[in-house]
Design an enzyme around this catalytic site. Structure first.
Site, PDB file in Angstrom:
ATOM      1  N   ASP A 111     -46.186  52.344  17.496  1.00  0.00           N
ATOM      2  CA  ASP A 111     -44.771  51.945  17.915  1.00  0.00           C
ATOM      3  C   ASP A 111     -44.042  51.825  16.393  1.00  0.00           C
ATOM      4  O   ASP A 111     -44.363  52.020  15.578  1.00  0.00           O
ATOM      5  CB  ASP A 111     -44.975  50.485  18.545  1.00  0.00           C
ATOM      6  CG  ASP A 111     -45.421  50.779  19.847  1.00  0.00           C
ATOM      7  OD1 ASP A 111     -45.553  51.612  20.498  1.00  0.00           O
ATOM      8  OD2 ASP A 111     -46.027  49.809  20.494  1.00  0.00           O
TER       9      ASP A 111
ATOM     10  N   TYR B 161     -57.638  49.713  13.229  1.00  0.00           N
ATOM     11  CA  TYR B 161     -56.466  49.390  12.758  1.00  0.00           C
ATOM     12  C   TYR B 161     -56.868  48.107  12.001  1.00  0.00           C
ATOM     13  O   TYR B 161     -57.761  47.364  12.179  1.00  0.00           O
ATOM     14  CB  TYR B 161     -55.439  48.733  13.888  1.00  0.00           C
ATOM     15  CG  TYR B 161     -54.791  49.683  14.791  1.00  0.00           C
ATOM     16  CD1 TYR B 161     -53.529  50.169  14.258  1.00  0.00           C
ATOM     17  CD2 TYR B 161     -55.462  50.388  15.815  1.00  0.00           C
ATOM     18  CE1 TYR B 161     -52.922  51.146  15.321  1.00  0.00           C
ATOM     19  CE2 TYR B 161     -54.773  51.130  16.488  1.00  0.00           C
ATOM     20  CZ  TYR B 161     -53.598  51.574  16.131  1.00  0.00           C
ATOM     21  OH  TYR B 161     -52.972  52.531  17.180  1.00  0.00           O
TER      22      TYR B 161
END
Length: 253
Positions: free
Chosen positions: A51, A110
């Site tokens: 995003d 991540y």
């Protein structure tokens, strides 16, 4: 034409996400324009979306090129000149023709960077400034995450998913220099999942959410918290594949 898997790194603060937007800059659009300037009109296929504001040190993308192997080094060098300064190809690997990394990836990882110290103006787009709280409570909560869970209450509201079940394979919190780093590795992630998890874990660390409440939300029984951590400290840092996707073992540097 050969299909290549490119591992990319990019500064997410320069883009409105990885996927093409109608009128805003995106990683995919920047890459497509770079390829087009070299006479390549290939479709680019990402291993997953990031995003707006989210960074990557190892995003995986596939595309076709009209170059033989001996020219891949030149191709990468010239492409990086066109992608500079916010996007860069780190590695190129030959894979089987037409493979889509989104469906071939077996795991993704991540890292989320947090600093309790005040940040400089230069670091504010890359690290989140926040109070951690009790490290031991956060570690206890993160242990609950390992395994298969229904993360329905840890995803972006309104996002459409065929299934909200995911397997969290590894996750922990550790110290790196002056930063706290949250590490998550799973077979896949839902939209906003990590930022919502980090937000909830910080609530646990500060005593604003109990371990029992965290567990109930993890079990998709009741929502206690729905505010995600900022995107700036989040990095896609690893995408792993089965060995069967590689066309050859040699890699191009």
């Amino acid at each position: 034409m050969p299909t290549l898997l490119a591992f990319l790194e990019y500064d997410g603060s320069a883009f409105f996400g990885s996927q093409i937007q109608k009128e805003e800059p995106s990683v995919a659009l920047a890459l497509q324009r770079g390829l087009k300037s070299m006479g390549i009109a290939s479709k680019v296929r990402f291993s997953g979306r990031t995003d707006r504001g989210v960074h990557a040190t190892r995003q995986a993308v596939s595309f076709e090129v009209p170059y033989k192997k001996s020219d891949w080094g030149y191709f990468k060098e010239e492409l990086n000149k066109k992608l500079f300064p916010y996007l860069r190809v780190r590695r190129l690997y030959p894979i089987r023709e037409g493979l889509d990394p989104r469906f071939e990836a077996k795991s993704r990882a991540y890292r989320y960077l947090l600093s309790e110290e005040p940040l400089s103006a230069f670091a504010s787009r890359y690290v989140t400034h926040a109070h951690l709280g009790d490290e031991r409570k956060i570690q206890e909560a993160m242990k609950l995450l390992v395994g298969w869970h229904d993360f329905a209450l840890f995803k972006k509201s309104g996002s459409q998913e065929k299934s909200t079940l995911r397997e969290m394979r590894r996750c922990w919190l550790y110290r790196y220099r002056s930063y706290w780093v949250f590490y998550f590795e799973a077979n896949g992630f839902l939209r906003l999942q990590i930022r919502l998890l980090v937000g909830a874990l910080l609530k646990v660390g500060r005593g604003e959410m109990s371990l029992e409440e965290f567990k109930e939300q993890l079990e998709a029984k009741r929502r206690f918290f729905c505010e995600g951590a900022p995107p700036y400290g989040l990095y896609l840092c690893k995408v792993s594949f089965e060995s069967s996707i590689w066309e050859v073992r040699d890699r191009n540097h």
